[in-house]
Design a protein around this motif. Sequence first.
Motif, PDB file in Angstrom:
ATOM      1  N   ASN A 208       0.830  -1.206   0.000  1.00  0.00           N
ATOM      2  CA  ASN A 208       0.000   0.000   0.000  1.00  0.00           C
ATOM      3  C   ASN A 208       0.867   1.260   0.000  1.00  0.00           C
ATOM      4  OD1 ASN A 208      -2.306  -1.540   0.051  1.00  0.00           O
ATOM      5  ND2 ASN A 208      -2.583  -1.399   2.262  1.00  0.00           N
ATOM      6  N   THR A 209       1.968   1.202   0.744  1.00  0.00           N
ATOM      7  CA  THR A 209       2.871   2.344   0.817  1.00  0.00           C
ATOM      8  C   THR A 209       3.508   2.620  -0.540  1.00  0.00           C
ATOM      9  OG1 THR A 209       3.345   1.835   3.139  1.00  0.00           O
ATOM     10  CG2 THR A 209       4.882   3.284   2.003  1.00  0.00           C
ATOM     11  N   LEU A 210       3.930   1.558  -1.235  1.00  0.00           N
ATOM     12  CA  LEU A 210       4.504   1.746  -2.570  1.00  0.00           C
ATOM     13  C   LEU A 210       3.482   2.323  -3.543  1.00  0.00           C
ATOM     14  CD1 LEU A 210       6.827  -1.338  -3.239  1.00  0.00           C
ATOM     15  CD2 LEU A 210       7.479   1.051  -2.926  1.00  0.00           C
ATOM     16  N   LEU A 211       2.250   1.877  -3.445  1.00  0.00           N
ATOM     17  CA  LEU A 211       1.204   2.407  -4.331  1.00  0.00           C
ATOM     18  C   LEU A 211       0.957   3.894  -4.054  1.00  0.00           C
ATOM     19  CD1 LEU A 211      -1.275  -0.604  -4.340  1.00  0.00           C
ATOM     20  CD2 LEU A 211      -0.185   0.401  -6.350  1.00  0.00           C
ATOM     21  N   LYS A 212       0.956   4.267  -2.769  1.00  0.00           N
ATOM     22  CA  LYS A 212       0.796   5.684  -2.431  1.00  0.00           C
ATOM     23  C   LYS A 212       1.988   6.481  -2.934  1.00  0.00           C
ATOM     24  CE  LYS A 212      -1.365   9.084  -0.483  1.00  0.00           C
ATOM     25  NZ  LYS A 212      -2.675   9.548  -1.006  1.00  0.00           N
ATOM     26  N   LEU A 213       3.178   5.907  -2.835  1.00  0.00           N
ATOM     27  CA  LEU A 213       4.368   6.567  -3.362  1.00  0.00           C
ATOM     28  C   LEU A 213       4.248   6.779  -4.859  1.00  0.00           C
ATOM     29  CD1 LEU A 213       7.291   7.560  -3.122  1.00  0.00           C
ATOM     30  CD2 LEU A 213       8.041   5.170  -3.232  1.00  0.00           C
ATOM     31  N   TRP A 214       3.760   5.774  -5.590  1.00  0.00           N
ATOM     32  CA  TRP A 214       3.561   5.929  -7.034  1.00  0.00           C
ATOM     33  C   TRP A 214       2.582   7.069  -7.332  1.00  0.00           C
ATOM     34  CZ3 TRP A 214      -1.013   5.716  -9.722  1.00  0.00           C
ATOM     35  CH2 TRP A 214      -0.891   5.825 -11.107  1.00  0.00           C
ATOM     36  N   GLN A 215       1.524   7.186  -6.539  1.00  0.00           N
ATOM     37  CA  GLN A 215       0.541   8.258  -6.765  1.00  0.00           C
ATOM     38  C   GLN A 215       1.188   9.635  -6.647  1.00  0.00           C
ATOM     39  OE1 GLN A 215      -2.589   7.507  -3.934  1.00  0.00           O
ATOM     40  NE2 GLN A 215      -3.444   5.812  -5.104  1.00  0.00           N
ATOM     41  N   TYR A 216       2.049   9.801  -5.637  1.00  0.00           N
ATOM     42  CA  TYR A 216       2.725  11.086  -5.484  1.00  0.00           C
ATOM     43  C   TYR A 216       3.703  11.339  -6.631  1.00  0.00           C
ATOM     44  CZ  TYR A 216       0.953  12.073  -0.776  1.00  0.00           C
ATOM     45  OH  TYR A 216       0.151  12.366   0.289  1.00  0.00           O
ATOM     46  N   CYS A 217       4.419  10.284  -7.053  1.00  0.00           N
ATOM     47  CA  CYS A 217       5.343  10.429  -8.186  1.00  0.00           C
ATOM     48  C   CYS A 217       4.581  10.811  -9.452  1.00  0.00           C
ATOM     49  CB  CYS A 217       6.121   9.133  -8.404  1.00  0.00           C
ATOM     50  SG  CYS A 217       7.301   8.738  -7.103  1.00  0.00           S
ATOM     51  N   ASN A 218       3.470  10.161  -9.670  1.00  0.00           N
ATOM     52  CA  ASN A 218       2.649  10.431 -10.846  1.00  0.00           C
ATOM     53  C   ASN A 218       2.125  11.863 -10.823  1.00  0.00           C
ATOM     54  OD1 ASN A 218       1.111   9.404 -13.262  1.00  0.00           O
ATOM     55  ND2 ASN A 218      -0.629   9.952 -11.949  1.00  0.00           N
ATOM     56  N   LEU A 219       1.688  12.323  -9.651  1.00  0.00           N
ATOM     57  CA  LEU A 219       1.164  13.686  -9.531  1.00  0.00           C
ATOM     58  C   LEU A 219       2.258  14.722  -9.762  1.00  0.00           C
ATOM     59  CD1 LEU A 219      -1.284  15.454  -8.816  1.00  0.00           C
ATOM     60  CD2 LEU A 219      -0.567  15.339  -6.419  1.00  0.00           C
ATOM     61  N   GLU A 220       3.444  14.466  -9.242  1.00  0.00           N
ATOM     62  CA  GLU A 220       4.546  15.419  -9.422  1.00  0.00           C
ATOM     63  C   GLU A 220       4.936  15.543 -10.884  1.00  0.00           C
ATOM     64  OE1 GLU A 220       9.093  16.302  -7.799  1.00  0.00           O
ATOM     65  OE2 GLU A 220       8.005  14.504  -7.158  1.00  0.00           O
TER      66      GLU A 220
ATOM     67  N   ASP B 193       1.396  17.131 -12.674  1.00  0.00           N
ATOM     68  CA  ASP B 193       0.867  18.414 -12.199  1.00  0.00           C
ATOM     69  C   ASP B 193       1.706  18.906 -11.023  1.00  0.00           C
ATOM     70  OD1 ASP B 193      -0.606  20.603 -11.471  1.00  0.00           O
ATOM     71  OD2 ASP B 193      -2.555  19.578 -11.530  1.00  0.00           O
ATOM     72  N   PRO B 194       2.860  19.480 -11.298  1.00  0.00           N
ATOM     73  CA  PRO B 194       3.749  19.923 -10.221  1.00  0.00           C
ATOM     74  C   PRO B 194       3.094  20.914  -9.263  1.00  0.00           C
ATOM     75  CG  PRO B 194       4.905  19.918 -12.327  1.00  0.00           C
ATOM     76  CD  PRO B 194       3.455  19.682 -12.628  1.00  0.00           C
ATOM     77  N   ALA B 195       2.220  21.776  -9.780  1.00  0.00           N
ATOM     78  CA  ALA B 195       1.566  22.766  -8.918  1.00  0.00           C
ATOM     79  C   ALA B 195       0.670  22.087  -7.882  1.00  0.00           C
ATOM     80  CB  ALA B 195       0.743  23.728  -9.768  1.00  0.00           C
ATOM     81  N   ALA B 196      -0.095  21.098  -8.325  1.00  0.00           N
ATOM     82  CA  ALA B 196      -0.963  20.359  -7.393  1.00  0.00           C
ATOM     83  C   ALA B 196      -0.135  19.585  -6.380  1.00  0.00           C
ATOM     84  CB  ALA B 196      -1.875  19.418  -8.171  1.00  0.00           C
ATOM     85  N   TYR B 197       0.977  19.037  -6.850  1.00  0.00           N
ATOM     86  CA  TYR B 197       1.849  18.294  -5.937  1.00  0.00           C
ATOM     87  C   TYR B 197       2.424  19.213  -4.859  1.00  0.00           C
ATOM     88  CZ  TYR B 197       5.927  15.782  -4.202  1.00  0.00           C
ATOM     89  OH  TYR B 197       6.850  15.198  -3.390  1.00  0.00           O
TER      90      TYR B 197
END
Length: 358
Positions: free
Chosen positions: A296-308, A311-315
Motif C-alpha cells: 500500500n505504501t509503494l502504491l501511495k508513493l507511485w501516486q505522489y510520483c505520478n502527480l509530481e 501536475d507539479p503545482a498540485a503536488y
Amino acid sequence: MYFKAGRVFVILAGLFFVFAGSAPADEIYLKNGRMMQGEIIEESDGEVILRMKLGKTVVPRKDIVSMEKKDLPEDYFGLPDEKPERSSATPGEKTQDNKVPYDFKITASYEPQADNVRVTVSGEATLPNGATIEIFIKRRERFITSGRTSVFGNRISMDFRFSKRRFFPAVYTVSAIFIPERQSPDVRKILQSNFAFGPRVKTVEASCPLYAGRIREIIEAEVEAKCEVGTAMAKLEMMQSELSAKFTAAKKNFKAREWDKWSYTWMLYMRGIQKKQDPRNSFFPEADEAVVIAANTLLKLWQYCNLELRDPAAYNKIKNDPKTRIRPEELKKLLDKGSFNELLDNIRKEASMPEMYK
C-alpha cells in the motif's frame, strides 16, 4: 513513520463474546447478533480496539452494528486479592478457611483425520457441576476459535474440528477461563456458599500448548512460510527498484504515454502483492499484514510520483499543506533502497526471520 508495520495491531488475547453481566461496561453489537463487552480504548475508520477481561482485541468496523459507551467501575478488570478472614471458631467448626478451593487445569490433543483434524481439550476442575468454562485456541496471539463447555463430575471436555488447510502444523495455545459473573444463578450461589473466597469469587485461567503435528512437520511448515514471506519481500524490492528507476528517468524526460503504459503493468503486479490473506490461514499473520502495508505504501508513493510528473503545482500544494496526513517528501524517501530496507526489516521481524534472510 506512518507506514511502519508496527501499526499492525497484535491481538494479545483470544476473541470472546460477552453476554449480559452484572457490571456496566462498553458494549459493541455485531451483525451476527452477538454482543461484546469491555472498554473501548481506541477507534479508527476501519476498526475498534476493545479491552476485555482476557486482553485486547480488534473488531472490524464492517462487523459492527452499534456501540454504547458506559462508565466502567474501577474493579471491572479484576478485584484486589484479599486474605481470607480468620475467625476464632472452635475446632471442627466450618470457617471461611475450611471452604473448598476451586481451580482447574487443561490438556489438549491433536488427531489428524481423513479430511480434517480433531482437537480435544480436556481437564480437571474443582467446580460445581454446570459451571461454564470458555475455551480459546490461538496461534501467535491470533484468535482461531472458541467454545464453551460445562463441568461435570469435576471434569471438562470439548472437541473442535477444523479443515486441514485452516489448522496446519504449528504450535498453538489453548486457553480456558472461568468467569464467575457469567455463571448461572444456581452455580454462583454454590460458589459463594461452599467454596473459598465466598462472595468475592475470582476469575481463574488455565492454558497449555498444542502441537499440531510432529515436530518435523511443524518445522517444515514454518520454513515453507518463511520462504513465502521471503518471496513477497523479493517482489517488493523489485517493484521499489523499478519505480525508483522509472521516476528518476521520467524527471529528466517525461513521456506521458510511456509512463502510463509502464504504470498499468506495474500496478497490476502490485495488486497481486497487495492481496491480504485470512490471518487464520497464515503461519505469520503479522508478517502478511506488514507485506500488505508495504505494498500500500509503494502504491501511495507511485501516486505522489505520478502527480509530481503530471501536475507539479498540485503536488506542491499537497506537499505544503500542513493537513496532509502522509507527507509526500517523507514518503519519497522510500525511493532510496536503504530507507526501503527499513520497511522490509519490519516484515522480517514479524516473521521471526534472522539476518540470513536479508
